[in-house]
Design a protein around this motif. Structure first.
Motif, PDB file in Angstrom:
ATOM      1  N   ALA A   1       0.858  -1.188   0.000  1.00 23.58           N
ATOM      2  CA  ALA A   1       0.000   0.000   0.000  1.00 23.58           C
ATOM      3  C   ALA A   1       0.893   1.237   0.000  1.00 23.58           C
ATOM      4  CB  ALA A   1      -0.921   0.009   1.208  1.00 23.58           C
ATOM      5  N   ILE A   2       0.495   2.249  -0.767  1.00 22.28           N
ATOM      6  CA  ILE A   2       1.246   3.498  -0.874  1.00 22.28           C
ATOM      7  C   ILE A   2       0.329   4.649  -0.489  1.00 22.28           C
ATOM      8  CG2 ILE A   2       2.441   5.057  -2.439  1.00 22.28           C
ATOM      9  CD1 ILE A   2       3.274   2.645  -4.092  1.00 22.28           C
ATOM     10  N   LEU A   3       0.782   5.472   0.450  1.00 20.80           N
ATOM     11  CA  LEU A   3       0.026   6.641   0.911  1.00 20.80           C
ATOM     12  C   LEU A   3       0.803   7.891   0.506  1.00 20.80           C
ATOM     13  CD1 LEU A   3      -0.705   5.378   4.550  1.00 20.80           C
ATOM     14  CD2 LEU A   3      -2.023   4.934   2.482  1.00 20.80           C
ATOM     15  N   LEU A   4       0.217   8.715  -0.337  1.00 16.44           N
ATOM     16  CA  LEU A   4       0.878   9.907  -0.853  1.00 16.44           C
ATOM     17  C   LEU A   4       0.105  11.143  -0.408  1.00 16.44           C
ATOM     18  CD1 LEU A   4       1.606   8.602  -4.476  1.00 16.44           C
ATOM     19  CD2 LEU A   4       3.171   8.628  -2.519  1.00 16.44           C
ATOM     20  N   ASP A   5       0.682  11.899   0.518  1.00 18.99           N
ATOM     21  CA  ASP A   5       0.015  13.065   1.095  1.00 18.99           C
ATOM     22  C   ASP A   5       0.359  14.315   0.288  1.00 18.99           C
ATOM     23  OD1 ASP A   5      -1.266  14.905   2.630  1.00 18.99           O
ATOM     24  OD2 ASP A   5      -0.124  14.538   4.458  1.00 18.99           O
ATOM     25  N   GLU A   6      -0.406  14.551  -0.758  1.00 20.87           N
ATOM     26  CA  GLU A   6      -0.182  15.666  -1.678  1.00 20.87           C
ATOM     27  C   GLU A   6       1.195  15.591  -2.321  1.00 20.87           C
ATOM     28  OE1 GLU A   6      -1.486  19.551  -0.514  1.00 20.87           O
ATOM     29  OE2 GLU A   6      -2.926  18.794   0.933  1.00 20.87           O
ATOM     30  N   THR A   7       1.773  14.409  -2.364  1.00 20.43           N
ATOM     31  CA  THR A   7       3.120  14.215  -2.894  1.00 20.43           C
ATOM     32  C   THR A   7       3.208  14.549  -4.377  1.00 20.43           C
ATOM     33  OG1 THR A   7       3.290  12.372  -1.336  1.00 20.43           O
ATOM     34  CG2 THR A   7       5.047  12.586  -2.953  1.00 20.43           C
ATOM     35  N   LEU A   8       2.139  14.292  -5.122  1.00 23.95           N
ATOM     36  CA  LEU A   8       2.182  14.449  -6.577  1.00 23.95           C
ATOM     37  C   LEU A   8       1.339  15.617  -7.069  1.00 23.95           C
ATOM     38  CD1 LEU A   8       1.874  10.692  -7.643  1.00 23.95           C
ATOM     39  CD2 LEU A   8       3.926  12.011  -7.124  1.00 23.95           C
ATOM     40  N   CYS A   9       0.905  16.495  -6.183  1.00 24.95           N
ATOM     41  CA  CYS A   9      -0.030  17.550  -6.566  1.00 24.95           C
ATOM     42  C   CYS A   9       0.687  18.836  -6.957  1.00 24.95           C
ATOM     43  CB  CYS A   9      -0.993  17.843  -5.413  1.00 24.95           C
ATOM     44  SG  CYS A   9      -2.010  16.422  -4.979  1.00 24.95           S
ATOM     45  N   GLY A  10       0.069  19.573  -7.867  1.00 28.30           N
ATOM     46  CA  GLY A  10       0.511  20.925  -8.163  1.00 28.30           C
ATOM     47  C   GLY A  10       1.528  21.073  -9.269  1.00 28.30           C
ATOM     48  N   GLU A  11       2.166  19.975  -9.691  1.00 31.15           N
ATOM     49  CA  GLU A  11       3.176  20.065 -10.743  1.00 31.15           C
ATOM     50  C   GLU A  11       2.774  19.286 -11.999  1.00 31.15           C
ATOM     51  OE1 GLU A  11       5.825  21.970 -10.674  1.00 31.15           O
ATOM     52  OE2 GLU A  11       5.411  22.673  -8.637  1.00 31.15           O
ATOM     53  N   GLY A  12       1.545  18.828 -12.048  1.00 32.05           N
ATOM     54  CA  GLY A  12       1.049  18.180 -13.242  1.00 32.05           C
ATOM     55  C   GLY A  12       1.405  16.720 -13.405  1.00 32.05           C
ATOM     56  N   LEU A  13       2.000  16.094 -12.388  1.00 44.42           N
ATOM     57  CA  LEU A  13       2.416  14.701 -12.537  1.00 44.42           C
ATOM     58  C   LEU A  13       1.231  13.761 -12.722  1.00 44.42           C
ATOM     59  CD1 LEU A  13       5.430  13.928 -10.183  1.00 44.42           C
ATOM     60  CD2 LEU A  13       5.398  14.462 -12.611  1.00 44.42           C
ATOM     61  N   LEU A  14       0.102  14.085 -12.114  1.00 41.10           N
ATOM     62  CA  LEU A  14      -1.055  13.214 -12.250  1.00 41.10           C
ATOM     63  C   LEU A  14      -1.729  13.359 -13.618  1.00 41.10           C
ATOM     64  CD1 LEU A  14      -2.585  13.416  -8.668  1.00 41.10           C
ATOM     65  CD2 LEU A  14      -1.239  11.584  -9.686  1.00 41.10           C
ATOM     66  N   PHE A  15      -1.190  14.242 -14.463  1.00 40.22           N
ATOM     67  CA  PHE A  15      -1.624  14.331 -15.852  1.00 40.22           C
ATOM     68  C   PHE A  15      -0.557  13.788 -16.798  1.00 40.22           C
ATOM     69  CE2 PHE A  15      -3.928  17.658 -13.625  1.00 40.22           C
ATOM     70  CZ  PHE A  15      -5.229  17.425 -14.023  1.00 40.22           C
ATOM     71  N   ASP A  16       0.546  13.304 -16.211  1.00 41.10           N
ATOM     72  CA  ASP A  16       1.649  12.755 -16.999  1.00 41.10           C
ATOM     73  C   ASP A  16       1.319  11.327 -17.413  1.00 41.10           C
ATOM     74  OD1 ASP A  16       4.302  11.085 -17.124  1.00 41.10           O
ATOM     75  OD2 ASP A  16       4.935  13.158 -17.404  1.00 41.10           O
ATOM     76  N   ARG A  17       1.406  11.049 -18.694  1.00 43.45           N
ATOM     77  CA  ARG A  17       1.021   9.742 -19.236  1.00 43.45           C
ATOM     78  C   ARG A  17       1.801   8.607 -18.570  1.00 43.45           C
ATOM     79  NH1 ARG A  17      -1.207   8.333 -24.253  1.00 43.45           N
ATOM     80  NH2 ARG A  17      -0.786   6.190 -24.893  1.00 43.45           N
ATOM     81  N   ASP A  18       3.113   8.781 -18.396  1.00 48.92           N
ATOM     82  CA  ASP A  18       3.944   7.718 -17.833  1.00 48.92           C
ATOM     83  C   ASP A  18       3.640   7.484 -16.354  1.00 48.92           C
ATOM     84  OD1 ASP A  18       5.197   7.298 -20.266  1.00 48.92           O
ATOM     85  OD2 ASP A  18       6.793   8.748 -19.846  1.00 48.92           O
ATOM     86  N   ILE A  19       3.364   8.557 -15.617  1.00 46.74           N
ATOM     87  CA  ILE A  19       3.058   8.410 -14.198  1.00 46.74           C
ATOM     88  C   ILE A  19       1.708   7.718 -14.015  1.00 46.74           C
ATOM     89  CG2 ILE A  19       2.577   9.638 -12.047  1.00 46.74           C
ATOM     90  CD1 ILE A  19       5.538   9.556 -12.849  1.00 46.74           C
ATOM     91  N   VAL A  20       0.726   8.099 -14.818  1.00 50.30           N
ATOM     92  CA  VAL A  20      -0.579   7.442 -14.754  1.00 50.30           C
ATOM     93  C   VAL A  20      -0.440   5.956 -15.083  1.00 50.30           C
ATOM     94  CG1 VAL A  20      -2.889   7.338 -15.749  1.00 50.30           C
ATOM     95  CG2 VAL A  20      -1.855   9.560 -15.252  1.00 50.30           C
ATOM     96  N   ALA A  21       0.376   5.640 -16.089  1.00 46.02           N
ATOM     97  CA  ALA A  21       0.600   4.241 -16.462  1.00 46.02           C
ATOM     98  C   ALA A  21       1.270   3.481 -15.326  1.00 46.02           C
ATOM     99  CB  ALA A  21       1.447   4.164 -17.732  1.00 46.02           C
ATOM    100  N   LEU A  22       2.229   4.113 -14.646  1.00 46.77           N
ATOM    101  CA  LEU A  22       2.906   3.472 -13.521  1.00 46.77           C
ATOM    102  C   LEU A  22       1.923   3.167 -12.400  1.00 46.77           C
ATOM    103  CD1 LEU A  22       5.249   2.605 -11.696  1.00 46.77           C
ATOM    104  CD2 LEU A  22       5.661   5.047 -11.221  1.00 46.77           C
ATOM    105  N   VAL A  23       1.122   4.154 -12.027  1.00 45.87           N
ATOM    106  CA  VAL A  23       0.143   3.953 -10.953  1.00 45.87           C
ATOM    107  C   VAL A  23      -0.829   2.835 -11.316  1.00 45.87           C
ATOM    108  CG1 VAL A  23      -1.756   5.033  -9.700  1.00 45.87           C
ATOM    109  CG2 VAL A  23       0.354   6.300 -10.092  1.00 45.87           C
ATOM    110  N   THR A  24      -1.245   2.807 -12.566  1.00 45.55           N
ATOM    111  CA  THR A  24      -2.171   1.758 -13.008  1.00 45.55           C
ATOM    112  C   THR A  24      -1.528   0.386 -12.933  1.00 45.55           C
ATOM    113  OG1 THR A  24      -3.245   3.346 -14.492  1.00 45.55           O
ATOM    114  CG2 THR A  24      -3.663   1.012 -14.892  1.00 45.55           C
ATOM    115  N   ARG A  25      -0.266   0.276 -13.340  1.00 47.58           N
ATOM    116  CA  ARG A  25       0.438  -1.013 -13.250  1.00 47.58           C
ATOM    117  C   ARG A  25       0.539  -1.483 -11.809  1.00 47.58           C
ATOM    118  NH1 ARG A  25       3.982   1.441 -16.889  1.00 47.58           N
ATOM    119  NH2 ARG A  25       5.602   1.663 -15.294  1.00 47.58           N
ATOM    120  N   LEU A  26       0.804  -0.561 -10.911  1.00 47.07           N
ATOM    121  CA  LEU A  26       0.916  -0.921  -9.495  1.00 47.07           C
ATOM    122  C   LEU A  26      -0.392  -1.505  -8.979  1.00 47.07           C
ATOM    123  CD1 LEU A  26       2.878   2.179  -8.152  1.00 47.07           C
ATOM    124  CD2 LEU A  26       3.755  -0.145  -8.332  1.00 47.07           C
ATOM    125  N   THR A  27      -1.506  -0.879  -9.320  1.00 44.71           N
ATOM    126  CA  THR A  27      -2.786  -1.374  -8.815  1.00 44.71           C
ATOM    127  C   THR A  27      -3.135  -2.722  -9.429  1.00 44.71           C
ATOM    128  OG1 THR A  27      -4.031  -0.132 -10.497  1.00 44.71           O
ATOM    129  CG2 THR A  27      -3.640   0.954  -8.388  1.00 44.71           C
TER     130      THR A  27
END
Length: 235
Positions: A162-188
Protein backbone atom coordinates in the motif's frame (compact mmCIF):
# COMPACT_ATOMS: atom_id res chain seq x y z
CA UNK A 1 -13.20 -8.40 -3.18
CA UNK A 2 -10.21 -8.45 -0.84
CA UNK A 3 -10.22 -5.63 1.70
CA UNK A 4 -6.82 -4.02 2.13
CA UNK A 5 -7.80 -1.29 4.62
CA UNK A 6 -10.56 -1.18 7.20
CA UNK A 7 -11.15 1.91 9.34
CA UNK A 8 -13.81 2.15 12.03
CA UNK A 9 -14.77 5.17 14.14
CA UNK A 10 -11.46 6.99 13.72
CA UNK A 11 -11.21 10.20 15.74
CA UNK A 12 -8.32 12.49 16.61
CA UNK A 13 -8.24 15.75 18.58
CA UNK A 14 -5.30 18.10 19.00
CA UNK A 15 -4.79 20.25 22.08
CA UNK A 16 -3.12 23.65 22.12
CA UNK A 17 -2.58 26.53 24.52
CA UNK A 18 -1.63 26.62 28.21
CA UNK A 19 -2.98 23.95 30.53
CA UNK A 20 -5.36 26.37 32.18
CA UNK A 21 -6.88 27.42 28.85
CA UNK A 22 -6.39 24.41 26.62
CA UNK A 23 -8.08 24.58 23.24
CA UNK A 24 -9.28 21.40 21.57
CA UNK A 25 -9.12 21.14 17.79
CA UNK A 26 -10.93 18.12 16.30
CA UNK A 27 -8.90 16.82 13.35
CA UNK A 28 -10.79 13.59 12.60
CA UNK A 29 -14.37 12.79 13.56
CA UNK A 30 -15.70 9.25 13.49
CA UNK A 31 -14.30 8.24 10.10
CA UNK A 32 -15.10 4.75 8.83
CA UNK A 33 -14.15 3.36 5.44
CA UNK A 34 -13.02 0.26 3.57
CA UNK A 35 -10.52 0.20 0.71
CA UNK A 36 -10.08 -2.80 -1.56
CA UNK A 37 -6.72 -4.25 -2.53
CA UNK A 38 -5.55 -2.64 -5.76
CA UNK A 39 -7.92 0.32 -5.44
CA UNK A 40 -6.89 3.93 -6.04
CA UNK A 41 -8.65 6.25 -3.60
CA UNK A 42 -8.42 10.02 -3.60
CA UNK A 43 -8.79 12.00 -0.36
CA UNK A 44 -9.64 15.65 -0.95
CA UNK A 45 -10.25 18.59 1.32
CA UNK A 46 -9.20 22.14 2.04
CA UNK A 47 -6.05 22.85 4.08
CA UNK A 48 -6.75 21.88 7.68
CA UNK A 49 -9.62 19.56 6.79
CA UNK A 50 -7.84 16.53 8.26
CA UNK A 51 -6.28 14.85 5.21
CA UNK A 52 -2.76 14.69 6.61
CA UNK A 53 -3.98 13.55 10.03
CA UNK A 54 -5.91 10.76 8.35
CA UNK A 55 -2.96 9.54 6.28
CA UNK A 56 -0.59 9.77 9.24
CA UNK A 57 -2.95 7.62 11.28
CA UNK A 58 -3.29 5.14 8.43
CA UNK A 59 0.50 4.93 8.20
CA UNK A 60 0.83 4.29 11.92
CA UNK A 61 2.74 7.54 12.46
CA UNK A 62 0.01 9.25 14.48
CA UNK A 63 -2.02 7.56 17.18
CA UNK A 64 -5.79 8.25 17.02
CA UNK A 65 -7.80 8.94 20.15
CA UNK A 66 -10.53 6.51 19.17
CA UNK A 67 -11.24 3.93 16.53
CA UNK A 68 -9.39 1.12 14.80
CA UNK A 69 -7.29 0.70 11.67
CA UNK A 70 -6.32 -2.58 10.07
CA UNK A 71 -4.28 -3.31 6.97
CA UNK A 72 -4.56 -6.71 5.32
CA UNK A 73 -6.27 -8.07 8.42
CA UNK A 74 -3.62 -6.78 10.85
CA UNK A 75 -4.39 -4.00 13.32
CA UNK A 76 -2.32 -0.84 13.51
CA UNK A 77 -1.34 -0.29 17.15
CA UNK A 78 1.14 1.81 19.06
CA UNK A 79 3.53 -1.12 18.96
CA UNK A 80 2.81 -2.66 15.57
CA UNK A 81 2.40 -1.42 12.02
CA UNK A 82 1.70 -4.11 9.40
CA UNK A 83 4.58 -4.46 6.92
CA UNK A 84 4.29 -3.21 3.38
CA UNK A 85 3.10 0.38 3.98
CA UNK A 86 4.86 3.26 2.21
CA UNK A 87 4.05 6.82 3.27
CA UNK A 88 5.44 9.95 1.60
CA UNK A 89 4.50 13.48 2.76
CA UNK A 90 4.07 16.48 0.51
CA UNK A 91 7.64 17.60 1.15
CA UNK A 92 9.78 14.58 1.90
CA UNK A 93 13.11 15.40 3.51
CA UNK A 94 16.38 14.36 1.88
CA UNK A 95 19.99 15.26 2.50
CA UNK A 96 20.55 17.93 -0.15
CA UNK A 97 24.20 16.96 -0.73
CA UNK A 98 23.27 13.44 -1.87
CA UNK A 99 22.68 12.53 -5.46
CA UNK A 100 19.27 11.21 -6.48
CA UNK A 101 20.56 7.64 -6.55
CA UNK A 102 22.32 8.05 -3.19
CA UNK A 103 19.13 9.42 -1.60
CA UNK A 104 17.20 6.33 -2.69
CA UNK A 105 20.02 4.01 -1.66
CA UNK A 106 20.04 5.63 1.78
CA UNK A 107 16.28 5.12 2.10
CA UNK A 108 16.63 1.52 0.88
CA UNK A 109 18.89 0.71 3.84
CA UNK A 110 15.80 1.04 6.06
CA UNK A 111 14.41 -2.10 4.45
CA UNK A 112 15.52 -5.64 5.13
CA UNK A 113 17.02 -6.17 1.69
CA UNK A 114 20.26 -7.69 0.48
CA UNK A 115 22.78 -5.32 -1.10
CA UNK A 116 22.06 -6.71 -4.55
CA UNK A 117 18.29 -6.41 -4.05
CA UNK A 118 18.63 -2.84 -2.78
CA UNK A 119 20.62 -1.84 -5.85
CA UNK A 120 18.13 -3.53 -8.17
CA UNK A 121 15.13 -1.88 -6.52
CA UNK A 122 16.76 1.56 -6.58
CA UNK A 123 17.56 1.22 -10.28
CA UNK A 124 14.04 -0.03 -11.02
CA UNK A 125 12.45 2.85 -9.07
CA UNK A 126 14.59 5.42 -10.91
CA UNK A 127 13.45 4.08 -14.27
CA UNK A 128 9.81 3.68 -13.25
CA UNK A 129 9.47 7.40 -12.44
CA UNK A 130 11.78 8.67 -15.19
CA UNK A 131 14.60 9.77 -12.89
CA UNK A 132 17.34 7.51 -14.24
CA UNK A 133 18.64 10.32 -16.45
CA UNK A 134 18.94 12.53 -13.33
CA UNK A 135 20.42 9.87 -11.04
CA UNK A 136 23.76 11.65 -10.57
CA UNK A 137 22.30 15.10 -9.88
CA UNK A 138 22.35 16.51 -6.36
CA UNK A 139 19.01 16.61 -4.62
CA UNK A 140 19.55 20.33 -4.01
CA UNK A 141 19.48 20.97 -7.77
CA UNK A 142 16.12 19.29 -8.46
CA UNK A 143 13.05 21.20 -9.57
CA UNK A 144 9.80 20.75 -7.58
CA UNK A 145 8.52 18.35 -10.25
CA UNK A 146 11.64 16.17 -10.03
CA UNK A 147 11.43 16.23 -6.23
CA UNK A 148 7.92 14.84 -6.52
CA UNK A 149 9.22 12.07 -8.77
CA UNK A 150 11.86 11.32 -6.16
CA UNK A 151 9.14 10.99 -3.51
CA UNK A 152 7.23 8.59 -5.74
CA UNK A 153 10.40 6.59 -6.38
CA UNK A 154 10.97 6.39 -2.62
CA UNK A 155 7.52 4.87 -2.16
CA UNK A 156 8.39 2.02 -4.55
CA UNK A 157 11.38 0.80 -2.53
CA UNK A 158 10.66 -2.34 -0.54
CA UNK A 159 7.86 -3.68 -2.77
CA UNK A 160 5.00 -2.05 -0.82
CA UNK A 161 1.49 -3.46 -0.60
CA UNK A 162 0.00 0.00 0.00
CA UNK A 163 1.25 3.50 -0.87
CA UNK A 164 0.03 6.64 0.91
CA UNK A 165 0.88 9.91 -0.85
CA UNK A 166 0.01 13.07 1.09
CA UNK A 167 -0.18 15.67 -1.68
CA UNK A 168 3.12 14.22 -2.89
CA UNK A 169 2.18 14.45 -6.58
CA UNK A 170 -0.03 17.55 -6.57
CA UNK A 171 0.51 20.92 -8.16
CA UNK A 172 3.18 20.07 -10.74
CA UNK A 173 1.05 18.18 -13.24
CA UNK A 174 2.42 14.70 -12.54
CA UNK A 175 -1.06 13.21 -12.25
CA UNK A 176 -1.62 14.33 -15.85
CA UNK A 177 1.65 12.75 -17.00
CA UNK A 178 1.02 9.74 -19.24
CA UNK A 179 3.94 7.72 -17.83
CA UNK A 180 3.06 8.41 -14.20
CA UNK A 181 -0.58 7.44 -14.75
CA UNK A 182 0.60 4.24 -16.46
CA UNK A 183 2.91 3.47 -13.52
CA UNK A 184 0.14 3.95 -10.95
CA UNK A 185 -2.17 1.76 -13.01
CA UNK A 186 0.44 -1.01 -13.25
CA UNK A 187 0.92 -0.92 -9.50
CA UNK A 188 -2.79 -1.37 -8.82
CA UNK A 189 -2.97 -4.25 -11.27
CA UNK A 190 -0.31 -5.94 -9.12
CA UNK A 191 -2.65 -5.49 -6.16
CA UNK A 192 -0.98 -2.41 -4.65
CA UNK A 193 -3.48 -0.13 -2.88
CA UNK A 194 -2.88 3.60 -3.39
CA UNK A 195 -4.32 6.50 -1.40
CA UNK A 196 -3.69 10.00 -2.75
CA UNK A 197 -4.46 13.18 -0.82
CA UNK A 198 -5.02 16.49 -2.63
CA UNK A 199 -6.56 19.87 -1.84
CA UNK A 200 -9.03 19.53 -4.72
CA UNK A 201 -10.30 16.65 -6.87
CA UNK A 202 -9.29 18.00 -10.28
CA UNK A 203 -6.01 16.08 -10.51
CA UNK A 204 -7.40 12.96 -8.86
CA UNK A 205 -10.36 12.45 -11.20
CA UNK A 206 -7.94 11.21 -13.86
CA UNK A 207 -6.87 8.09 -11.96
CA UNK A 208 -8.84 7.64 -8.72
CA UNK A 209 -11.59 5.03 -8.67
CA UNK A 210 -13.16 6.77 -5.69
CA UNK A 211 -13.02 10.25 -4.16
CA UNK A 212 -13.50 10.76 -0.42
CA UNK A 213 -14.22 14.33 0.68
CA UNK A 214 -12.97 15.38 4.11
CA UNK A 215 -14.61 18.45 5.64
CA UNK A 216 -13.68 19.53 9.17
CA UNK A 217 -12.47 16.04 9.97
CA UNK A 218 -15.50 14.19 8.63
CA UNK A 219 -15.78 12.04 5.53
CA UNK A 220 -18.92 13.78 4.34
CA UNK A 221 -19.28 12.29 0.89
CA UNK A 222 -17.84 9.60 -1.30
CA UNK A 223 -18.25 9.61 -5.04
CA UNK A 224 -17.10 6.78 -7.27
CA UNK A 225 -15.35 7.85 -10.45
CA UNK A 226 -15.05 4.96 -12.89
CA UNK A 227 -11.57 5.66 -14.16
CA UNK A 228 -11.05 2.33 -15.86
CA UNK A 229 -11.41 3.72 -19.36
CA UNK A 230 -8.91 6.47 -18.57
CA UNK A 231 -6.41 4.00 -17.13
CA UNK A 232 -6.72 1.69 -20.13
CA UNK A 233 -5.64 4.47 -22.46
CA UNK A 234 -2.32 4.71 -20.64
CA UNK A 235 -1.43 1.02 -20.59
Amino acid sequence: MQIALSVRGLSKTYHSGPKTRTLTVPALRDISLDVAAGEIVGVVGRPGAGKSSLLLCLAGLLRPDEGSISWFGEAVTGHHVPPGLAYVPQRAGYYSFLTVREALEYYATLHDLSSANRSAQVESALREVGLHIHATRRVSSLSPCLMQRLGLAQSLIGSPRAILLDETLCGEGLLFDRDIVALVTRLTRRGVTIILAAPNPVELHRIAARIINVVEGRAVAARREYAGRVAERFC
